[in-house]
Design a protein around this motif. Structure first.
Motif, PDB file in Angstrom:
ATOM      1  N   LYS A 174      75.350  51.501 -31.659  1.00 32.83           N
ATOM      2  CA  LYS A 174      74.210  51.389 -30.742  1.00 32.83           C
ATOM      3  C   LYS A 174      73.161  50.434 -31.315  1.00 32.83           C
ATOM      4  CE  LYS A 174      70.360  54.047 -28.917  1.00 32.83           C
ATOM      5  NZ  LYS A 174      69.617  55.285 -29.053  1.00 32.83           N
ATOM      6  N   HIS A 175      72.827  50.641 -32.581  1.00 29.73           N
ATOM      7  CA  HIS A 175      71.812  49.787 -33.204  1.00 29.73           C
ATOM      8  C   HIS A 175      72.304  48.354 -33.374  1.00 29.73           C
ATOM      9  CE1 HIS A 175      68.866  52.885 -33.764  1.00 29.73           C
ATOM     10  NE2 HIS A 175      69.746  53.663 -34.356  1.00 29.73           N
ATOM     11  N   GLN A 176      73.583  48.181 -33.621  1.00 29.55           N
ATOM     12  CA  GLN A 176      74.126  46.830 -33.734  1.00 29.55           C
ATOM     13  C   GLN A 176      74.024  46.101 -32.402  1.00 29.55           C
ATOM     14  OE1 GLN A 176      75.182  45.319 -36.663  1.00 29.55           O
ATOM     15  NE2 GLN A 176      75.019  43.521 -35.357  1.00 29.55           N
ATOM     16  N   ALA A 205      71.419  41.953 -29.144  1.00 28.20           N
ATOM     17  CA  ALA A 205      70.654  41.556 -27.961  1.00 28.20           C
ATOM     18  C   ALA A 205      69.330  40.917 -28.367  1.00 28.20           C
ATOM     19  CB  ALA A 205      70.411  42.760 -27.050  1.00 28.20           C
ATOM     20  N   LEU A 206      68.666  41.509 -29.342  1.00 31.46           N
ATOM     21  CA  LEU A 206      67.396  40.958 -29.820  1.00 31.46           C
ATOM     22  C   LEU A 206      67.599  39.592 -30.458  1.00 31.46           C
ATOM     23  CD1 LEU A 206      64.373  41.305 -30.301  1.00 31.46           C
ATOM     24  CD2 LEU A 206      64.918  42.543 -32.396  1.00 31.46           C
ATOM     25  N   ALA A 207      68.658  39.449 -31.240  1.00 32.17           N
ATOM     26  CA  ALA A 207      68.944  38.167 -31.883  1.00 32.17           C
ATOM     27  C   ALA A 207      69.226  37.092 -30.837  1.00 32.17           C
ATOM     28  CB  ALA A 207      70.128  38.305 -32.840  1.00 32.17           C
ATOM     29  N   SER A 208      69.963  37.433 -29.801  1.00 37.45           N
ATOM     30  CA  SER A 208      70.249  36.473 -28.729  1.00 37.45           C
ATOM     31  C   SER A 208      68.969  36.049 -28.029  1.00 37.45           C
ATOM     32  CB  SER A 208      71.208  37.077 -27.705  1.00 37.45           C
ATOM     33  OG  SER A 208      72.475  37.272 -28.265  1.00 37.45           O
ATOM     34  N   LYS A 209      68.115  37.016 -27.751  1.00 32.61           N
ATOM     35  CA  LYS A 209      66.838  36.720 -27.093  1.00 32.61           C
ATOM     36  C   LYS A 209      65.982  35.803 -27.970  1.00 32.61           C
ATOM     37  CE  LYS A 209      62.694  38.951 -25.314  1.00 32.61           C
ATOM     38  NZ  LYS A 209      61.965  40.210 -25.160  1.00 32.61           N
ATOM     39  N   MET A 210      65.930  36.111 -29.254  1.00 34.42           N
ATOM     40  CA  MET A 210      65.118  35.303 -30.165  1.00 34.42           C
ATOM     41  C   MET A 210      65.680  33.889 -30.307  1.00 34.42           C
ATOM     42  SD  MET A 210      64.060  38.081 -33.063  1.00 34.42           S
ATOM     43  CE  MET A 210      62.920  36.989 -33.879  1.00 34.42           C
ATOM     44  N   ARG A 211      67.021  33.760 -30.347  1.00 35.16           N
ATOM     45  CA  ARG A 211      67.623  32.415 -30.418  1.00 35.16           C
ATOM     46  C   ARG A 211      67.275  31.608 -29.177  1.00 35.16           C
ATOM     47  NH1 ARG A 211      71.649  34.973 -33.350  1.00 35.16           N
ATOM     48  NH2 ARG A 211      72.973  35.565 -31.606  1.00 35.16           N
ATOM     49  N   ALA A 212      67.336  32.242 -27.999  1.00 35.56           N
ATOM     50  CA  ALA A 212      67.014  31.540 -26.757  1.00 35.56           C
ATOM     51  C   ALA A 212      65.549  31.108 -26.743  1.00 35.56           C
ATOM     52  CB  ALA A 212      67.325  32.436 -25.558  1.00 35.56           C
ATOM     53  N   GLU A 213      64.658  31.995 -27.162  1.00 41.12           N
ATOM     54  CA  GLU A 213      63.231  31.654 -27.219  1.00 41.12           C
ATOM     55  C   GLU A 213      62.987  30.519 -28.214  1.00 41.12           C
ATOM     56  OE1 GLU A 213      60.948  35.171 -28.051  1.00 41.12           O
ATOM     57  OE2 GLU A 213      61.487  36.104 -26.139  1.00 41.12           O
ATOM     58  N   PHE A 214      63.666  30.568 -29.355  1.00 38.22           N
ATOM     59  CA  PHE A 214      63.500  29.529 -30.363  1.00 38.22           C
ATOM     60  C   PHE A 214      63.963  28.181 -29.822  1.00 38.22           C
ATOM     61  CE2 PHE A 214      65.250  26.917 -33.780  1.00 38.22           C
ATOM     62  CZ  PHE A 214      64.126  26.767 -34.572  1.00 38.22           C
TER      63      PHE A 214
END
Length: 91
Positions: free
Chosen positions: A28-30, A35-44
């Motif tokens: 679950k945490h992974q 999801a958070l890493a994907s969002k942050m990569r897109a924002e970056f």
């Protein structure tokens, strides 16, 4: 004996049960971290692209004459006005 029936029994877990709970929790945490890493990569990438465009525009303007700068600014305003006019007519 009547007292034994009324007292709740503690639930016991096998090592397999504990391992399964830990594995589910980790999964679950992974998923949340992915999801958070994907969002942050897109924002970056978006911020990186905007910064690159701003730097290119600044470099281009630094090499322009005053007339070229004024012409480019006028073209930008014309473009924005055309978009505004289109949106206004649609709405």
């Amino acid at each position: 004996m009547a007292d034994e029936k009324n007292t709740p029994q503690e639930k016991t877990f096998t090592q397999a049960d504990v391992d399964k709970l830990i594995e589910e929790n980790n999964a679950k945490h992974q998923n949340e971290m992915d999801a958070l890493a994907s969002k942050m990569r897109a924002e970056f990438k978006e911020k990186e692209q905007k910064a690159k465009e701003a730097a290119e525009k600044a470099a281009k303007q630094a090499n322009m004459s005053e007339l070229e700068k004024a012409t480019a600014e006028l073209d930008e305003y014309k473009s924005k006005y055309a978009i505004y006019k289109t949106l206004k007519n649609e709405g």
